[in-house]
Design a protein around this motif. Sequence first.
Motif, short mmCIF file in Angstrom:
data_model
loop_
_atom_site.label_atom_id
_atom_site.label_comp_id
_atom_site.label_asym_id
_atom_site.label_seq_id
_atom_site.Cartn_x
_atom_site.Cartn_y
_atom_site.Cartn_z
N PHE A 166 -10.40 -1.73 -3.87
CA PHE A 166 -9.78 -1.30 -2.35
C PHE A 166 -10.93 -2.18 -1.59
O PHE A 166 -10.97 -2.83 -0.93
N LEU A 169 -9.33 -5.88 -1.49
CA LEU A 169 -8.43 -6.13 -0.75
C LEU A 169 -8.54 -5.41 0.97
O LEU A 169 -7.35 -5.64 1.72
N MET A 170 -9.45 -4.77 0.86
CA MET A 170 -9.64 -4.28 2.15
C MET A 170 -10.69 -5.60 2.91
O MET A 170 -11.67 -5.73 4.12
N ILE A 178 0.12 -7.92 3.60
CA ILE A 178 0.14 -6.82 3.07
C ILE A 178 0.31 -5.45 2.02
O ILE A 178 0.45 -4.98 1.13
N ALA A 181 -1.30 -6.04 -1.23
CA ALA A 181 -2.57 -4.17 -0.93
C ALA A 181 -2.11 -3.82 -1.11
O ALA A 181 -2.65 -2.70 -2.17
N VAL A 182 -0.78 -2.86 -0.93
CA VAL A 182 -0.39 -0.89 -0.73
C VAL A 182 -0.34 -1.55 -2.20
O VAL A 182 -0.15 -0.50 -2.89
N SER A 185 -3.25 -1.03 -3.56
CA SER A 185 -3.95 0.36 -3.87
C SER A 185 -3.10 1.40 -4.40
O SER A 185 -3.75 2.18 -5.00
N GLN A 186 -1.66 1.22 -4.61
CA GLN A 186 -0.74 2.27 -5.59
C GLN A 186 -1.35 2.15 -6.71
O GLN A 186 -1.73 2.65 -7.37
N ILE B 178 -4.64 -4.90 7.27
CA ILE B 178 -4.44 -4.33 5.82
C ILE B 178 -4.95 -2.82 5.51
O ILE B 178 -4.69 -2.35 5.69
N GLN B 179 -6.33 -3.03 6.03
CA GLN B 179 -6.76 -1.16 5.85
C GLN B 179 -5.92 -0.19 6.44
O GLN B 179 -5.64 0.32 5.47
N ALA B 181 -2.52 -0.30 6.77
CA ALA B 181 -1.57 -0.33 6.48
C ALA B 181 -1.61 0.67 4.47
O ALA B 181 -1.09 1.03 4.00
N VAL B 182 -2.97 0.46 4.15
CA VAL B 182 -3.51 1.07 2.66
C VAL B 182 -3.16 2.12 3.35
O VAL B 182 -3.23 3.48 2.60
N ASP B 183 -3.80 2.74 4.06
CA ASP B 183 -4.09 4.10 4.70
C ASP B 183 -2.93 5.27 4.96
O ASP B 183 -2.83 5.33 4.62
N SER B 185 -0.53 3.99 3.53
CA SER B 185 0.71 4.14 2.31
C SER B 185 0.43 5.35 1.74
O SER B 185 0.83 5.82 0.78
N GLN B 186 -1.54 5.69 1.67
CA GLN B 186 -1.73 6.89 0.82
C GLN B 186 -1.67 7.48 1.77
O GLN B 186 -0.82 8.59 1.01
#
Lengths: 219, 219
Positions: A166, A169-170, A178, A181-182, A185-186, B178-179, B181-183, B185-186
């Motif tokens: 994390f 990628l952040m 993106i 990164a997504v 993260s998954q 990114i942050q 987007a990741v948030d 997606s989670q």
Amino acid sequence: MRDAFQGELDHLRNGLVEMTQLVGFAMARATNALLEADLALAESVISHDKAIDQRRDELEEKACDLLVRQQPVVATDLRTVITSLQMTADIERMGDLALHVAKVARMRYPASAVPPEMVALLMEMGHLAQRIVTKAGSVVASRDVSAALELEASDDEMDHLHARMFRTLMSPDWPHGIQTAVDLSQLARFYERYADHAVSVARRVVYLVTGEWPVSTSD
Amino acid sequence: MRDAFQGELDHLRNGLVEMTQLVGFAMARATNALLEADLALAESVISHDKAIDQRRDELEEKACDLLVRQQPVVATDLRTVITSLQMTADIERMGDLALHVAKVARMRYPASAVPPEMVALLMEMGHLAQRIVTKAGSVVASRDVSAALELEASDDEMDHLHARMFRTLMSPDWPHGIQTAVDLSQLARFYERYADHAVSVARRVVYLVTGEWPVSTSD
């Protein structure tokens, strides 16, 4: 009668150990499919998940059947069967997480979901997942409480890798956009949850043996 | 004896319905905490999760105790107790997912994790989660198979919202970095998994009533 019951409990336990091997194999192959962008391997992991679900169904069936036929009168015998059912659910879920990893590999094919400089970290997560699932299998087989407690340390290690992913990628200079990164993260979450379920299996073994839930070292 | 057993099964069922209310309430509050960047509310959801875990422990205890004391001789009675245990695990996990949503709200405070133009979509996921958990609670209470099967349709709706979220945040003109987007997606995954577990509860009810697993409409 009691001996027969113990024999069937042993069968159940062997079934659980086998299941840990199946989901370990699935995650190993999913990791390879991911890192090598190997579509055929990803497809193979995906289609093989049904066999893991089936194994779970068989074990559940067996456990329920055992309770009906043998009517355990000793509370610990009953507890063993119930706990086996719960472990089966945890292990099956680990298979699902391997499946999710394989699906990411398939979705990005022919590209790789993992950029070259992230391969090492993903590989580390994959190797750690293997160590963890192997240890969980041994714990189920041996009922070794101290080995079970060691698993929490390996899980902490996985949490650190997850956090490192994390952070990477952040970071403001993340160059891969993106989607990557997504995806990452998954993926990191899939490995982390895989380890969590393995720890849950180990904790259930501790509970079976000692009658107490181990104090968690992490949250 | 048999009446006493039925009475205890009813107690168990009421306990499950109550748990669905607790995790419904948790997710409603977590969603508010998220959308309003309300730290106190997020903290409250996070600290309340222990009460849900405790309720799970009590129900598990009760179910095991029931099996030891009453020794069900009818296979369906046994199956009811086992299935209750499995539903307890599903519902407890829904509480964890509400907790995860609250943790994202807390992590980004005093900022909001959700940019203004994504609030409507998140709110839709939150409302759908409420409809789904309420329906799951009614299904547990009523054992209504057709209502249980309807839940799969609501789950498909959640999958669509999840897909819409992913399309939005992976579009080339995504402006939030990114942050965020990741948030998101989670978060989308937490709502999706929440719905999955509610469907799992409903499917177990169908199995209890009909003795058959419903054919899944989705994968």
